[in-house]
Design a protein around this motif. Sequence first.
Motif, PDB file in Angstrom:
ATOM      1  N   GLY A   1       0.904  -1.048   0.054  1.00 26.19           N
ATOM      2  CA  GLY A   1       0.125   0.015   0.027  1.00 26.19           C
ATOM      3  C   GLY A   1       0.792   1.187   0.007  1.00 26.19           C
ATOM      4  N   LYS A   2       2.108   1.256   0.309  1.00 25.16           N
ATOM      5  CA  LYS A   2       3.080   2.281   0.356  1.00 25.16           C
ATOM      6  C   LYS A   2       3.881   2.153  -0.859  1.00 25.16           C
ATOM      7  N   VAL A   3       4.325   1.122  -1.329  1.00 28.27           N
ATOM      8  CA  VAL A   3       5.299   1.105  -2.560  1.00 28.27           C
ATOM      9  C   VAL A   3       5.056  -0.155  -3.225  1.00 28.27           C
ATOM     10  N   SER A   4       5.085  -0.077  -4.669  1.00 33.72           N
ATOM     11  CA  SER A   4       4.506  -1.240  -5.280  1.00 33.72           C
ATOM     12  C   SER A   4       5.771  -2.457  -5.144  1.00 33.72           C
ATOM     13  N   THR A   5       6.795  -2.393  -4.967  1.00 34.88           N
ATOM     14  CA  THR A   5       8.172  -3.142  -4.917  1.00 34.88           C
ATOM     15  C   THR A   5       8.923  -2.739  -3.987  1.00 34.88           C
ATOM     16  N   ASN A   6       9.745  -3.970  -3.294  1.00 31.06           N
ATOM     17  CA  ASN A   6      10.855  -3.570  -2.527  1.00 31.06           C
ATOM     18  C   ASN A   6      12.007  -3.972  -3.466  1.00 31.06           C
ATOM     19  N   LEU A   7      12.949  -3.099  -3.716  1.00 38.06           N
ATOM     20  CA  LEU A   7      14.211  -3.430  -4.406  1.00 38.06           C
ATOM     21  C   LEU A   7      15.418  -3.453  -3.588  1.00 38.06           C
ATOM     22  N   LEU A   8      15.217  -3.141  -2.175  1.00 33.89           N
ATOM     23  CA  LEU A   8      16.392  -3.150  -1.507  1.00 33.89           C
ATOM     24  C   LEU A   8      16.504  -4.535  -0.567  1.00 33.89           C
ATOM     25  N   SER A   9      17.775  -4.938  -0.355  1.00 37.31           N
ATOM     26  CA  SER A   9      18.351  -6.124   0.587  1.00 37.31           C
ATOM     27  C   SER A   9      18.983  -5.385   1.597  1.00 37.31           C
ATOM     28  N   ASP A  10      19.356  -5.816   2.698  1.00 35.38           N
ATOM     29  CA  ASP A  10      20.015  -5.270   3.863  1.00 35.38           C
ATOM     30  C   ASP A  10      21.357  -4.692   3.288  1.00 35.38           C
ATOM     31  N   ALA A  11      21.891  -5.285   2.323  1.00 37.43           N
ATOM     32  CA  ALA A  11      23.340  -4.743   2.045  1.00 37.43           C
ATOM     33  C   ALA A  11      23.152  -3.346   1.380  1.00 37.43           C
ATOM     34  N   ASP A  12      21.854  -3.066   0.894  1.00 38.84           N
ATOM     35  CA  ASP A  12      21.699  -1.897   0.222  1.00 38.84           C
ATOM     36  C   ASP A  12      21.344  -0.694   1.250  1.00 38.84           C
ATOM     37  N   VAL A  13      21.406  -0.857   2.526  1.00 37.57           N
ATOM     38  CA  VAL A  13      21.107   0.210   3.534  1.00 37.57           C
ATOM     39  C   VAL A  13      22.503  -0.243   4.515  1.00 37.57           C
ATOM     40  N   GLN A  14      23.437   0.988   4.480  1.00 36.54           N
ATOM     41  CA  GLN A  14      24.766   0.835   5.332  1.00 36.54           C
ATOM     42  C   GLN A  14      24.760   2.117   6.137  1.00 36.54           C
ATOM     43  N   GLU A  15      25.198   1.742   7.322  1.00 37.20           N
ATOM     44  CA  GLU A  15      25.543   3.016   8.385  1.00 37.20           C
ATOM     45  C   GLU A  15      26.961   3.309   7.806  1.00 37.20           C
ATOM     46  N   MET A  16      26.934   4.896   7.827  1.00 31.91           N
ATOM     47  CA  MET A  16      28.157   5.458   7.500  1.00 31.91           C
ATOM     48  C   MET A  16      28.452   6.573   8.342  1.00 31.91           C
ATOM     49  N   VAL A  17      29.578   6.947   8.723  1.00 29.03           N
ATOM     50  CA  VAL A  17      30.061   7.913   9.569  1.00 29.03           C
ATOM     51  C   VAL A  17      30.816   9.106   8.971  1.00 29.03           C
ATOM     52  N   LEU A  18      30.260  10.243   9.242  1.00 29.36           N
ATOM     53  CA  LEU A  18      30.865  11.634   8.651  1.00 29.36           C
ATOM     54  C   LEU A  18      30.855  12.422   9.813  1.00 29.36           C
ATOM     55  N   ASP A  19      31.872  13.222   9.812  1.00 26.09           N
ATOM     56  CA  ASP A  19      32.140  14.113  11.100  1.00 26.09           C
ATOM     57  C   ASP A  19      31.756  13.518  12.475  1.00 26.09           C
ATOM     58  N   GLY A  20      31.881  12.199  12.556  1.00 24.29           N
ATOM     59  CA  GLY A  20      31.788  11.475  14.072  1.00 24.29           C
ATOM     60  C   GLY A  20      30.191  11.340  14.232  1.00 24.29           C
ATOM     61  N   GLN A  21      29.218  11.474  12.899  1.00 22.30           N
ATOM     62  CA  GLN A  21      27.938  11.252  13.191  1.00 22.30           C
ATOM     63  C   GLN A  21      27.765  10.041  12.179  1.00 22.30           C
ATOM     64  N   THR A  22      26.303   9.377  12.789  1.00 17.69           N
ATOM     65  CA  THR A  22      25.902   8.298  11.866  1.00 17.69           C
ATOM     66  C   THR A  22      24.826   8.629  11.039  1.00 17.69           C
ATOM     67  N   GLU A  23      25.151   8.338   9.619  1.00 17.44           N
ATOM     68  CA  GLU A  23      24.000   8.283   8.755  1.00 17.44           C
ATOM     69  C   GLU A  23      23.857   7.018   7.962  1.00 17.44           C
ATOM     70  N   LEU A  24      22.509   7.025   7.457  1.00 15.85           N
ATOM     71  CA  LEU A  24      22.185   5.998   6.360  1.00 15.85           C
ATOM     72  C   LEU A  24      22.227   6.102   4.988  1.00 15.85           C
ATOM     73  N   ALA A  25      23.226   5.313   4.460  1.00 15.44           N
ATOM     74  CA  ALA A  25      23.454   5.241   2.776  1.00 15.44           C
ATOM     75  C   ALA A  25      22.377   4.208   2.352  1.00 15.44           C
ATOM     76  N   VAL A  26      21.459   4.953   1.507  1.00 15.65           N
ATOM     77  CA  VAL A  26      20.333   4.053   1.046  1.00 15.65           C
ATOM     78  C   VAL A  26      20.702   3.689  -0.570  1.00 15.65           C
ATOM     79  N   ARG A  27      21.296   2.548  -0.974  1.00 13.84           N
ATOM     80  CA  ARG A  27      21.513   2.624  -2.395  1.00 13.84           C
ATOM     81  C   ARG A  27      20.331   1.981  -3.204  1.00 13.84           C
ATOM     82  N   VAL A  28      19.700   2.709  -4.181  1.00 11.51           N
ATOM     83  CA  VAL A  28      18.456   2.296  -4.874  1.00 11.51           C
ATOM     84  C   VAL A  28      18.828   2.051  -6.109  1.00 11.51           C
TER      85      VAL A  28
END
Length: 494
Positions: A95-122
């Motif tokens: 109901g939100k999106v027609s298909t999930n193209l992502l696996s766990d490996a496509d969402v990575q925690e990354m650290v910039l300037d000491g802060q944690t972000e999520l990098a989402v590869r679509v």
Amino acid sequence: MTEDQLEQEALGWLASVGYTPLREGVELECKAAQGASGRGQVPKDFWPTYSAMANAHGGVVLLGICEKTGVFSVAGLNDPAKVRAELFNNLNNPGKVSTNLLSDADVQEMVLDGQTELAVRVPQAARKDKPVFLNGQPLGNTYRRLNDGDRKCDDDTVKRMLAEQVQDSRDTRICNRFGLADLDLESLHAYRNQFASHKPGHPWVGTDDTQFLRLLGAWRHDRETRESGLTLAGVLMFGQWPAIMECAPLYFVDYQEQADAPDTEVRWLDRVVPDGTWSGNVFDFYRKVIRKLTADLKVPFALKGDTRVDDTPIHQALREALVNTLVHAYYSDRASVRVIRRPSGFEFRNPGALRVPVAQALKGGESDCRTRTLQQMFLMINLGERAGSGLPRILASWQGEGHTLELTESFEPYDQSVLTMGWAPGKTPGKTPGKTQRDILALLRSDGSLAFPQIAQALGKSESAVERAIKALRQEGWLERVGPAKGGVWKVLK
């Protein structure tokens, strides 16, 4: 930090953890994703970006990065696990999106300037997953990435994606009540002669025209609807122009010879389009254009047994490129098939986006032809291939001679794919000028302001002969027009 600095730092970090960019010039989008509580939340505008990237070339979304007037700063995510869980919950909600193209490996925690972000590869969605849309309804909820923005697709674009999704081949439909009278028999018989020459002992050689068309896939009977008639492939390949226009109203094929820097008054030096003087069909277009593409290529003397081989890797690459363009074209789309020859190289455009990502198309191994019956027709006369190796073969033949090749696709103003094949510097082929051409060059070296009538009078030739000779010299890079047609001068380049 600036957008360029952020992209370089982010992509460098991603590469360091084995996170390979989707393509050169990867799309990058940043979203603060702080949420009302400040712990982090998948923002609402992530979803149009997800749809847009999936329906285009893919990309990377960084969650936890703020942007203000082109300046980026790291906000970070206090609870990245919460954001990740929310992301995958929504991805798996139809109901939100027609298909999930992502696996766990496509969402990575990354650290910039000491802060944690999520990098989402679509990733780019496969043809059978497009359109990737939101809210359970493709019309009005499908996006595509154009330049650096997420643009909502119009209904026609969405319907084309849906048709591409369910139809493996676009040329098998029956054009009801179309028959032999709608074909250009000269085209058909020329094809049959080429077929018999390539396969002299083949059982199809002795069949009548109707049976031959059936066996070839150009004529079909539908057992369910009981319709019989020419297929779209049969009409496109062998049809007369009025029949083609009825079956495929947007069909258009166009060959142009252009200068690299054309005169404002001369858009092309030669052109082949359906103009009523020939059938306009795909097979005849191929026959006309391949001669023009290869007319001036040098052929070294070589024997295969007692027979001279008038072929080179360059000939092979151009044949493959032309056939590839014709069999991958979406003949119901708004762009035309267009082939351009310039002194610097060649450009092959077909309507419709690529059915596989650019990198996969160049790598090969995955065949997803849009008009498979047309492709088979060319295969039967030893033209083209069906193993996903067409572009790799072109690449190997062309770049093996030191030349350049680039494959791109774009969605504006229409969906189109373009293969550009450029000559390497100093390797542009050409004929040695004939006597008349050499005489013209000698005259123009002494006086570049001479006009056609003056050259014709000096050489005792007709103006039309001089015009043809100068046209050939320009195509071969011997002459250049400097300034307008009236008042300009000729410059001898070699």
